[in-house]
Design a protein around this motif. Structure first.
Motif, mmCIF file in Angstrom:
data_model
loop_
_atom_site.group_PDB
_atom_site.id
_atom_site.type_symbol
_atom_site.label_atom_id
_atom_site.label_comp_id
_atom_site.label_asym_id
_atom_site.label_seq_id
_atom_site.Cartn_x
_atom_site.Cartn_y
_atom_site.Cartn_z
ATOM 1 N N MET A 37 1.192 -0.978 0.419
ATOM 2 C CA MET A 37 0.220 -0.079 -0.143
ATOM 3 C C MET A 37 1.057 1.042 0.204
ATOM 4 N N THR A 38 -0.088 2.147 -1.113
ATOM 5 C CA THR A 38 1.130 3.337 -1.464
ATOM 6 C C THR A 38 1.024 4.310 0.232
ATOM 7 N N GLU A 39 2.020 4.862 0.863
ATOM 8 C CA GLU A 39 1.486 5.603 1.628
ATOM 9 C C GLU A 39 0.644 7.120 0.819
ATOM 10 N N PRO A 40 -0.623 7.750 1.179
ATOM 11 C CA PRO A 40 -0.689 8.629 0.009
ATOM 12 C C PRO A 40 0.184 10.410 0.540
ATOM 13 N N ARG A 41 0.722 10.546 -1.084
ATOM 14 C CA ARG A 41 1.347 11.838 -0.223
ATOM 15 C C ARG A 41 0.920 13.018 0.165
ATOM 16 N N ASP B 122 -16.786 12.408 -3.347
ATOM 17 C CA ASP B 122 -15.263 13.427 -2.367
ATOM 18 C C ASP B 122 -14.993 13.241 -1.268
ATOM 19 N N PHE B 123 -14.002 13.222 -1.146
ATOM 20 C CA PHE B 123 -13.438 13.267 0.965
ATOM 21 C C PHE B 123 -12.604 14.729 1.083
ATOM 22 N N LEU B 124 -12.799 14.528 2.118
ATOM 23 C CA LEU B 124 -11.599 15.933 2.589
ATOM 24 C C LEU B 124 -10.091 16.134 1.931
ATOM 25 N N GLU B 125 -9.955 14.301 2.397
ATOM 26 C CA GLU B 125 -8.175 14.356 1.725
ATOM 27 C C GLU B 125 -7.731 14.202 0.430
ATOM 28 N N LYS B 126 -8.793 13.699 -0.550
ATOM 29 C CA LYS B 126 -8.463 14.059 -1.673
ATOM 30 C C LYS B 126 -8.140 15.394 -2.306
ATOM 31 N N TRP B 127 -8.543 16.033 -1.204
ATOM 32 C CA TRP B 127 -7.960 17.146 -2.250
ATOM 33 C C TRP B 127 -7.001 18.417 -1.054
ATOM 34 N N ALA B 128 -5.412 17.296 -0.445
ATOM 35 C CA ALA B 128 -5.128 18.239 0.551
ATOM 36 C C ALA B 128 -3.825 19.064 0.214
ATOM 37 N N GLU B 129 -3.719 18.138 -1.504
ATOM 38 C CA GLU B 129 -3.018 19.566 -2.218
ATOM 39 C C GLU B 129 -2.793 20.824 -2.188
ATOM 40 N N VAL B 130 -4.037 20.621 -3.091
ATOM 41 C CA VAL B 130 -5.134 22.472 -2.819
ATOM 42 C C VAL B 130 -4.456 23.299 -1.345
ATOM 43 N N TYR B 131 -5.172 22.466 -0.491
ATOM 44 C CA TYR B 131 -5.314 23.492 0.737
ATOM 45 C C TYR B 131 -3.643 24.260 1.237
ATOM 46 N N PRO B 132 -2.615 23.683 0.622
ATOM 47 C CA PRO B 132 -1.690 24.478 1.937
ATOM 48 C C PRO B 132 -1.452 25.855 0.563
ATOM 49 N N ASP B 133 -2.163 25.766 -0.986
ATOM 50 C CA ASP B 133 -1.776 26.743 -1.732
ATOM 51 C C ASP B 133 -2.832 27.548 -1.217
ATOM 52 N N PHE C 181 -3.966 11.631 -9.887
ATOM 53 C CA PHE C 181 -5.482 10.721 -10.142
ATOM 54 C C PHE C 181 -4.906 9.191 -9.170
ATOM 55 N N ALA C 182 -3.435 8.857 -8.698
ATOM 56 C CA ALA C 182 -3.302 7.932 -8.199
ATOM 57 C C ALA C 182 -4.127 8.207 -6.368
ATOM 58 N N ASP C 183 -3.280 9.921 -6.199
ATOM 59 C CA ASP C 183 -3.657 10.394 -4.724
ATOM 60 C C ASP C 183 -5.464 9.974 -4.524
ATOM 61 N N GLU C 184 -6.312 9.648 -5.021
ATOM 62 C CA GLU C 184 -7.334 9.170 -4.697
ATOM 63 C C GLU C 184 -7.032 8.564 -4.167
ATOM 64 N N HIS C 185 -6.874 7.295 -5.134
ATOM 65 C CA HIS C 185 -6.950 5.337 -4.739
ATOM 66 C C HIS C 185 -5.994 5.018 -3.235
ATOM 67 N N ASP C 186 -4.190 6.134 -3.371
ATOM 68 C CA ASP C 186 -3.544 5.726 -1.842
ATOM 69 C C ASP C 186 -4.572 5.804 -0.841
ATOM 70 N N TRP C 187 -5.366 7.348 -0.813
ATOM 71 C CA TRP C 187 -6.476 7.539 0.415
ATOM 72 C C TRP C 187 -7.210 6.003 0.574
ATOM 73 N N ALA D 204 -6.943 3.203 -0.218
ATOM 74 C CA ALA D 204 -6.803 2.110 0.369
ATOM 75 C C ALA D 204 -6.521 2.115 1.410
ATOM 76 N N ARG D 205 -5.705 3.454 2.195
ATOM 77 C CA ARG D 205 -5.635 3.543 3.421
ATOM 78 C C ARG D 205 -6.793 3.570 4.154
ATOM 79 N N ASP D 206 -7.920 4.185 3.663
ATOM 80 C CA ASP D 206 -8.590 3.947 4.193
ATOM 81 C C ASP D 206 -10.453 3.485 3.619
ATOM 82 N N PRO D 207 -10.589 2.602 3.570
ATOM 83 C CA PRO D 207 -11.575 2.465 2.739
ATOM 84 C C PRO D 207 -12.813 2.375 2.950
ATOM 85 N N ALA D 208 -13.490 3.109 3.843
ATOM 86 C CA ALA D 208 -14.283 3.801 4.780
ATOM 87 C C ALA D 208 -14.552 4.810 3.864
ATOM 88 N N LEU D 209 -13.976 5.607 2.989
ATOM 89 C CA LEU D 209 -13.638 7.128 2.235
ATOM 90 C C LEU D 209 -14.899 5.905 1.118
#
Length: 317
Positions: free
Chosen positions: A1-5, A47-58, A205-211, A213-218
């Motif tokens: 399992m890939t750790e989310p970036r 969607d879910f909060l973590e999917k868009w985690a890259e843009v929050y720091p921007d 695209f893979a970022d969503e699926h990394d999350w 895989a880590r948290d299937p409830a999402l």
């Protein structure tokens, strides 16, 4: 399992806010170091909060504190059925949930005095338009609609047929079942065909699926007959709404390679808004802020430049 970036901002508040009917909504409030305002970010269907985690720091780096949520029935805001299909009986429920979360945030110390703006993607854009058309969003100074869901790309005859089928299914108590062509979350959602609908950036695209895989409830699958019926009814509500009463300055960003929502329907809505500017992002697919460069950068810069006006006006006042 890939750790989310990308992860939610480390110091963000993430918790539950009760909707008007008591439904628990998962909400995130991330505070900028020296906030110039609050940016309400509304994501899309499934969607879910973590999917868009890259843009929050921007957003945070530009001085905007970020308020976002998992819509009712997706992410960690519960499920409305047990079969993994996206459900809703009436989009007015989403609008009410948005209003409640905005009111909750405005009541927190210091937030009401700041400029407020919004950036809303896809279904989030539709819900924002419904909120504005119904007289909500009075606190907003500006808003950006990112590939808003004002209609679907499916041919009209097919939408009409699906509407008849949805009514038939609902009348027989089968509204929670998957609509035609819709399936539970799985390999189809991870495949190349779906990726090309959303973004040309394979890693994003893979970022969503990394999350997931880590948290299937999402994970959330395709839409139900209930969701389809509610979406068609909401398109009709928006078509009847007096959008000339919406005086808010708006920017609508459309994706040139859009293949999920209707750009023509979005343009028609824009033409009814008194202060709406349109811009096409060349080469981009649906998820503008998860696209490859330079499309993502163009969309992000355009968004930030537009909402920055609200902060600069307040700073000069």
């Amino acid at each position: 399992m890939t750790e989310p970036r990308f992860h939610l901002p480390a110091d963000a508040w993430v918790g539950t806010v009760a909707a008007a009917d008591g439904w628990p909504l998962r909400v995130m409030l991330a505070t900028a170091e020296a906030p110039r305002g609050v940016l309400l970010f509304l994501n899309g269907r499934a969607d879910f909060l973590e999917k868009w985690a890259e843009v929050y720091p921007d957003f945070l780096a530009a001085g905007w504190s970020v308020l976002s949520l998992d819509w009712r029935g997706q992410g960690r805001s519960g499920r409305l059925s047990g079969n993994g299909a996206g459900q809703i009986d009436d989009f007015a429920t989403f609008v009410s949930d948005l209003d409640m979360v905005a009111r909750w945030a405005r009541a927190r110390p210091g937030l009401a005095a700041l400029p407020w703006v919004a950036a809303a993607h896809s279904m989030g854009g539709h819900i924002l338009l419904r909120w504005l058309a119904g007289g909500g969003g009075a606190m907003l100074h500006r808003a950006v609609l990112l590939a808003p869901m004002c209609g679907l790309v499916t041919p009209r005859w097919m939408q009409a047929l699906a509407g008849i089928a949805a009514a038939w299914r609902r009348a027989r108590g089968q509204g929670e079942g998957f609509a035609w062509g819709q399936v539970a979350y799985g390999g189809r959602q991870q495949g190349a065909a779906r990726r090309l609908l959303l973004t040309s950036d394979a890693r994003r695209f893979a970022d969503e699926h990394d999350w997931l895989a880590r948290d299937p409830a999402l994970a959330l699958g395709g839409v139900s007959w209930n969701w389809l019926h509610a979406a068609q009814a909401s398109f009709a509500v928006l078509a009847r709404a007096d959008l000339t009463a919406v005086r808010l300055p708006l920017l609508m960003l459309l994706a040139e390679r859009e293949a999920l929502v209707s750009n023509a329907a979005a343009r028609a809505v824009a033409s009814r808004l008194a202060h709406c500017r349109l811009r096409m992002i060349s080469g981009a697919a649906h998820e503008l802020l998860r696209e490859a460069e330079p499309m993502r950068g163009e969309a992000l810069r355009t968004l930030l430049d537009f909402v920055d006006v609200a902060a600069r006006v307040e700073e000069r006042a």
